[in-house]
Design a protein around this motif. Structure first.
Motif, PDB file in Angstrom:
ATOM      1  N   CYS A  24      -4.332   2.906 -12.816  1.00  0.00           N
ATOM      2  CA  CYS A  24      -5.759   3.187 -12.803  1.00  0.00           C
ATOM      3  C   CYS A  24      -5.916   4.212 -11.569  1.00  0.00           C
ATOM      4  O   CYS A  24      -7.233   4.190 -11.145  1.00  0.00           O
ATOM      5  N   GLY A  25      -4.944   4.762 -10.975  1.00  0.00           N
ATOM      6  CA  GLY A  25      -5.261   5.799  -9.948  1.00  0.00           C
ATOM      7  C   GLY A  25      -5.662   5.118  -8.658  1.00  0.00           C
ATOM      8  O   GLY A  25      -5.961   5.925  -7.739  1.00  0.00           O
ATOM      9  N   LEU A  26      -5.252   3.815  -8.461  1.00  0.00           N
ATOM     10  CA  LEU A  26      -5.564   3.236  -7.160  1.00  0.00           C
ATOM     11  C   LEU A  26      -4.170   3.633  -6.204  1.00  0.00           C
ATOM     12  O   LEU A  26      -4.517   3.901  -5.129  1.00  0.00           O
ATOM     13  N   ARG A  34      -4.949  10.467  -7.651  1.00  0.00           N
ATOM     14  CA  ARG A  34      -5.871   9.439  -7.225  1.00  0.00           C
ATOM     15  C   ARG A  34      -7.292   9.614  -8.173  1.00  0.00           C
ATOM     16  O   ARG A  34      -7.509  10.785  -7.965  1.00  0.00           O
ATOM     17  N   LEU A  35      -7.608   8.790  -8.626  1.00  0.00           N
ATOM     18  CA  LEU A  35      -8.828   8.766  -9.562  1.00  0.00           C
ATOM     19  C   LEU A  35     -10.183   8.440  -8.740  1.00  0.00           C
ATOM     20  O   LEU A  35     -10.051   7.883  -7.417  1.00  0.00           O
ATOM     21  N   GLY A  36     -11.421   8.597  -9.104  1.00  0.00           N
ATOM     22  CA  GLY A  36     -12.581   8.209  -8.313  1.00  0.00           C
ATOM     23  C   GLY A  36     -12.648   6.591  -8.875  1.00  0.00           C
ATOM     24  O   GLY A  36     -11.891   6.043  -8.740  1.00  0.00           O
ATOM     25  N   ARG A  37     -14.011   6.384  -9.214  1.00  0.00           N
ATOM     26  CA  ARG A  37     -14.399   4.986  -9.447  1.00  0.00           C
ATOM     27  C   ARG A  37     -13.538   4.500 -10.592  1.00  0.00           C
ATOM     28  O   ARG A  37     -13.317   5.011 -11.579  1.00  0.00           O
ATOM     29  N   ALA A  61      -0.376  -3.311   3.283  1.00  0.00           N
ATOM     30  CA  ALA A  61       0.509  -2.335   3.477  1.00  0.00           C
ATOM     31  C   ALA A  61      -0.304  -0.871   3.763  1.00  0.00           C
ATOM     32  O   ALA A  61       0.143   0.025   4.208  1.00  0.00           O
ATOM     33  N   GLY A  62      -1.713  -1.120   3.633  1.00  0.00           N
ATOM     34  CA  GLY A  62      -2.511   0.243   3.704  1.00  0.00           C
ATOM     35  C   GLY A  62      -2.378   1.105   2.889  1.00  0.00           C
ATOM     36  O   GLY A  62      -2.831   2.394   2.899  1.00  0.00           O
ATOM     37  N   GLU A  63      -1.916   0.947   1.583  1.00  0.00           N
ATOM     38  CA  GLU A  63      -1.618   1.762   0.479  1.00  0.00           C
ATOM     39  C   GLU A  63      -2.743   2.157  -0.375  1.00  0.00           C
ATOM     40  O   GLU A  63      -2.875   2.996  -1.015  1.00  0.00           O
ATOM     41  N   ILE A  64      -3.604   1.133  -0.465  1.00  0.00           N
ATOM     42  CA  ILE A  64      -4.794   1.293  -1.340  1.00  0.00           C
ATOM     43  C   ILE A  64      -5.935   0.488  -0.881  1.00  0.00           C
ATOM     44  O   ILE A  64      -5.940  -0.521   0.144  1.00  0.00           O
TER      45      ILE A  64
END
Ligand code: F6R
Length: 279
Positions: A24-26, A34-37, A61-64
């Motif tokens: 889902c691109g997160l 990476r996607l938008g909403r 971990a600050g990845e998403i």
């Protein structure tokens, strides 16, 4: 239908957690996409707890970030208020929402205490539509083959509505209540048609108690007597299970071989087509 068999429930949670974030691109996948909403459909119950834990770990971990995410849960018990610790509202706070940066106004669950439940169900459908539909739906499966709380005999075209829970489902869920008598008899649930409208679906299941439902859903006929079997008609479904849940499947070798080929093809096509994902 893509069937992925993993060694254990822990491994399933790890792989499902990472893949769902990538799909889902997160989480940037290896193509850095990476996607938008994104609109996620979420499940409750014992099975997704490990997957949500993975999401929380990636977040810590600050990845998403979940700031661009809107969520719609599958279901809620009729008669339990959102402050009731046994409600699915409370479950979502405890297992996910309290630990990530999602905006509360972007999280949705059906209102099991609405004065007019039919109206609440219709409005839930409308809210999903307003949000642009569900991009990625997470599902568990009941030991009787239900998805959401779409019990046996549910219309395969149904939308969000009130359903009566089977004795099997109430007894499976009695562990969250002091006694069987306290388990609600009804729930408000997304319909099978609602679930099938999601663009992509991930169903996860672990343990021997799910092996019959998994076999019937994947290898049995499409029938409202096994609501999860309708997923055979969806163009983008992944079913991730552990060894125990796969025990009754007749074609495990084939599923493993297909998955190995899928991984191989993906790496071969990387240089040529930038590795298109296919279900
Ligand atoms: C929960 C839901 C149900 C569960 C199913 C399995 O929101 O929609 O379909 O996914 O009952 O529950 P567990 O994971 O507790 O075995």
């Amino acid at each position: 239908m893509r069937v992925v068999i993993l060694d254990s429930a822990a491994e399933m949670a790890r792989v499902a957690g990472k893949e769902s974030l990538e799909r889902c691109g997160l989480l940037a996948n290896r193509h850095g996409k990476r996607l938008g909403r994104v609109v996620l459909g979420l499940a409750t119950g014992g099975t997704p707890v490990g997957l949500y834990r993975q999401w929380i770990e990636h977040f810590r971990a600050g990845e998403i970030s979940f700031q661009s995410v809107t969520t719609f849960n599958l279901d809620e018990y009729v008669g339990l208020s959102s402050s009731d610790p046994r409600s699915y509202h409370a479950y979502m706070q405890e297992h996910l929402f309290d630990h990530i940066d999602i905006a509360r106004e972007n999280t949705h669950l059906p209102d099991g205490c609405a004065e007019d439940l039919n109206e609440a169900a219709a409005s839930y459908e409308w809210q999903i539509e307003e949000a642009g539909g569900i991009d990625y739906q997470i599902l568990g499966i009941g030991s009787d083959g239900h998805i959401g709380f779409n019990e046996i005999g549910s219309s395969l075209a149904s939308r969000t509505r009130v359903k009566t829970l089977t004795r099997q489902t109430r007894s499976d869920n009695a562990r969250y209540f002091d006694s069987m008598d306290q388990v609600p008899t009804m729930a408000i649930t997304m319909g099978i048609g609602t679930i099938m409208s999601a663009r992509s679906i991930l169903l996860i299941a672990s343990g021997e108690s799910k092996s019959r439902a998994i076999r019937d859903a994947i290898e049995g006929p499409v029938t409202s007597m096994v609501p999860a079997s309708v997923l055979q008609l969806h163009p983008d479904v992944t079913i991730m299970i552990d060894e125990e849940a796969s025990r009754l499947l007749a074609h495990c070798d084939y599923y493993r071989e297909s998955e190995a080929n899928r991984v191989r093809l993906k790496s071969v096509s990387l240089g040529v087509t930038q590795g298109r994902e296919f279900p």
